[in-house]
Write an enzyme that holds these catalytic residues in place. Structure first.
Site, PDB file in Angstrom:
ATOM      1  N   PHE A 147       1.476   4.644  -2.525  1.00  0.00           N
ATOM      2  CA  PHE A 147       1.265   5.994  -2.067  1.00  0.00           C
ATOM      3  C   PHE A 147       0.331   6.172  -0.772  1.00  0.00           C
ATOM      4  O   PHE A 147      -0.293   5.350  -0.411  1.00  0.00           O
ATOM      5  CB  PHE A 147      -0.044   6.756  -3.342  1.00  0.00           C
ATOM      6  CG  PHE A 147       0.008   8.256  -2.960  1.00  0.00           C
ATOM      7  CD1 PHE A 147       0.829   9.154  -2.973  1.00  0.00           C
ATOM      8  CD2 PHE A 147      -1.125   8.515  -2.162  1.00  0.00           C
ATOM      9  CE1 PHE A 147       0.526  10.571  -2.827  1.00  0.00           C
ATOM     10  CE2 PHE A 147      -1.478   9.767  -1.811  1.00  0.00           C
ATOM     11  CZ  PHE A 147      -0.483  10.734  -2.049  1.00  0.00           C
ATOM     12  N   ASP A 169      -3.327  -0.112   4.070  1.00  0.00           N
ATOM     13  CA  ASP A 169      -3.757   1.106   3.798  1.00  0.00           C
ATOM     14  C   ASP A 169      -4.995   1.047   2.946  1.00  0.00           C
ATOM     15  O   ASP A 169      -4.739   0.659   1.685  1.00  0.00           O
ATOM     16  CB  ASP A 169      -2.697   1.969   3.069  1.00  0.00           C
ATOM     17  CG  ASP A 169      -3.081   3.296   2.894  1.00  0.00           C
ATOM     18  OD1 ASP A 169      -4.321   3.797   2.855  1.00  0.00           O
ATOM     19  OD2 ASP A 169      -2.245   4.167   2.597  1.00  0.00           O
ATOM     20  N   LYS A 197     -10.698   9.132   2.794  1.00  0.00           N
ATOM     21  CA  LYS A 197     -11.592   9.498   1.406  1.00  0.00           C
ATOM     22  C   LYS A 197     -13.055   9.218   1.678  1.00  0.00           C
ATOM     23  O   LYS A 197     -13.688  10.127   2.027  1.00  0.00           O
ATOM     24  CB  LYS A 197     -11.133   8.644   0.099  1.00  0.00           C
ATOM     25  CG  LYS A 197      -9.440   9.343  -0.013  1.00  0.00           C
ATOM     26  CD  LYS A 197      -8.981   8.825  -1.272  1.00  0.00           C
ATOM     27  CE  LYS A 197      -7.944   9.816  -1.910  1.00  0.00           C
ATOM     28  NZ  LYS A 197      -6.645   8.807  -1.832  1.00  0.00           N
TER      29      LYS A 197
HETATM   30  C1  LIG Z   1      -5.176   9.509  -0.966  1.00  0.00           C
HETATM   31  C2  LIG Z   1      -4.371   8.470  -0.272  1.00  0.00           C
HETATM   32  C3  LIG Z   1      -3.785   8.873   1.057  1.00  0.00           C
HETATM   33  C4  LIG Z   1      -3.543  10.047   1.421  1.00  0.00           C
HETATM   34  O1  LIG Z   1      -4.756  10.719   1.547  1.00  0.00           O
HETATM   35  P1  LIG Z   1      -5.018  12.381   1.754  1.00  0.00           P
HETATM   36  O2  LIG Z   1      -6.347  12.581   2.507  1.00  0.00           O
HETATM   37  O3  LIG Z   1      -4.572  12.958   0.419  1.00  0.00           O
HETATM   38  O4  LIG Z   1      -3.990  12.874   2.891  1.00  0.00           O
HETATM   39  C5  LIG Z   1      -3.045   7.647   1.555  1.00  0.00           C
HETATM   40  N1  LIG Z   1      -3.151   6.456   1.246  1.00  0.00           N
HETATM   41  C6  LIG Z   1      -3.733   6.334   0.144  1.00  0.00           C
HETATM   42  C7  LIG Z   1      -3.656   4.872  -0.348  1.00  0.00           C
HETATM   43  C8  LIG Z   1      -4.370   7.092  -0.715  1.00  0.00           C
HETATM   44  O5  LIG Z   1      -5.147   6.720  -1.859  1.00  0.00           O
END
Ligand SMILES: *Cc1c(COP(=O)(O)O)cnc(C)c1O
Length: 387
Positions: free
Chosen positions: A128, A213, A242
């Site tokens: 994701f 990521d 986050k």
């Molecule tokens: C939550 C998340 C995203 C996207 O973040 P948003 O602030 O919702 O755009 C991207 N990569 C990972 C691994 C995530 O957990």
């Protein structure tokens, strides 16, 4: 009918306030929060230092454009650079924007070197990376992309853990490999350190950039500032978000000198990215996370949590298949339906969130203590009894 576009299946519950690891509903019921807004409230709710800094900055300056120098931004970037692999940082407002920036930088790097067709990125099934068009098609989750074609090209997907397919997918047009160090939404799947070392080696041998990521698993969640630090390797590009804002929307893309060299004034930008209010709060989060012993405590609480979860697994082998994760990023893989299990935890006032592969995700604030973990474990124990 709600005035809000219905893109979420929401619980009929709302909160009026929060303190530390607890949330209080509008009907004043107390919940133990092991979601943390999905790894966002790293310091729990309304941490006194964050409240103080936010109030004081709010009375000074909220926003100026990036056409001017922003000292709070300089300061946060410098601290991130001094404490990580990175040499430069560009600030965004969300995780998706941070991964989007990472993708752009990887492409631009080879473009500037004159290798204009070296622009494809290898990604992994089950990952994701966010909901913008490029990050959506990077992860290529069939449920998420449906209806949003034409697809954004430039991504080649391989199965998680399939080393042969990964090697076969690399060709002269491959620019980078992008993966979450720990797949969060994908089911709390940890990439073992030896595989991260392998990925770094493959990137070096094939002149590829490595993008990790860390939007969910970074910012101290595993007990190191970045989850990849457990392996000893250094990536080239790392999107974060986050936890870095502790609840205020902040995203950023961290790059080493090599990857960052391609970006010039005008290459990328964001109106809100890096404004004084956001940056002050980001600095306040780091004040706490960089305190001596903070991350050690995340490690010891994470170990304790793991021991207790493994006891649960042993006691209820017909309910729990396995315990996954690292530090305070935990997953329970269930033999019973995860949504049913989560609903029962919710009835007992423990908030958690699901992940793929029938996993229950547990993301307590990083300030969680032993008593709060015990409280969560006793609720999990009780719910296991029901299956
Ligand atoms: C939550 C998340 C995203 C996207 O973040 P948003 O602030 O919702 O755009 C991207 N990569 C990972 C691994 C995530 O957990």
């Amino acid at each position: 009918m709600s005035a809000i576009l219905e893109t979420y299946a929401r619980r009929s519950l709302s909160f009026s306030h929060g303190k530390g690891c607890y949330l209080f509903s509008t009907s004043n019921e107390k919940y133990l929060d092991f979601v943390s807004g999905i790894a966002v409230n790293a310091l729990g709710h309304c941490h006194s230092h964050l409240v103080k800094v936010m109030k004081s900055q709010a009375e000074k300056l909220w926003h100026v454009s990036n056409a001017f120098e922003i000292p709070e931004q300089e300061k946060l970037a410098k601290r991130l650079v001094e404490n990580t692999f990175a040499d430069h940082v560009i600030f965004m407002n969300s995780g998706a924007e941070a991964t989007e920036a990472s993708i752009k930088i990887a492409r631009k790097y080879f473009y500037e070197k004159g290798q204009i067709n070296k622009n494809r990125i290898i990604t992994f099934k089950g990952a994701f990376h966010g909901r913008t068009l490029a990050s959506l098609f990077a992860a290529n989750n069939p449920d998420h992309i449906k209806g949003f074609e034409p697809k954004v090209d430039g991504f080649d997907q391989v199965d998680f853990g399939d080393h042969d397919s990964l090697k076969k997918a690399i060709n002269k047009n491959t620019a980078a490999i992008m993966v979450e160090t720990i797949l969060g939404e994908g089911g709390i799947k940890v990439i073992p350190p030896e595989c991260l070392i392998g990925l770094r080696k493959i990137c070096d041998e094939n002149d590829l950039l490595l993008i990790l990521d860390e939007v969910q698993c970074g910012i101290g969640r595993t007990g190191k500032f970045f989850a990849f630090e457990w392996s000893g390797i250094e990536p080239d590009i790392v999107p974060i978000a986050k936890g870095i804002g502790g609840g205020f929307p902040i995203g950023a893309c961290l790059v080493n000198k090599k990857a960052g060299s391609c970006m010039k004034p005008g290459s990328h930008g964001s109106t809100f990215g890096g404004n004084p209010l956001a940056m002050s709060i980001g600095n306040a989060v780091l004040d706490i996370i960089f305190e001596k012993n903070f991350l050690d405590n995340v490690i010891s609480q994470g170990n304790y949590f793991e021991e207790q979860l493994l006891k649960i697994k042993k006691k209820f082998p017909h309910v729990v298949e396995g315990v996954r994760g690292k530090g305070l990023l935990k997953g329970i893989k269930l033999k019973v339906e995860n949504t049913k299990f989560i609903n029962q935890l919710f009835e007992q006032k423990l908030l958690v969130v699901k992940a793929s592969e029938n996993v229950v995700r547990l993301l307590p604030p990083l300030i969680v203590n032993k008593n709060e973990i015990d409280e969560a474990i006793s609720i999990i124990d009780k719910v296991c009894e029901n299956f």
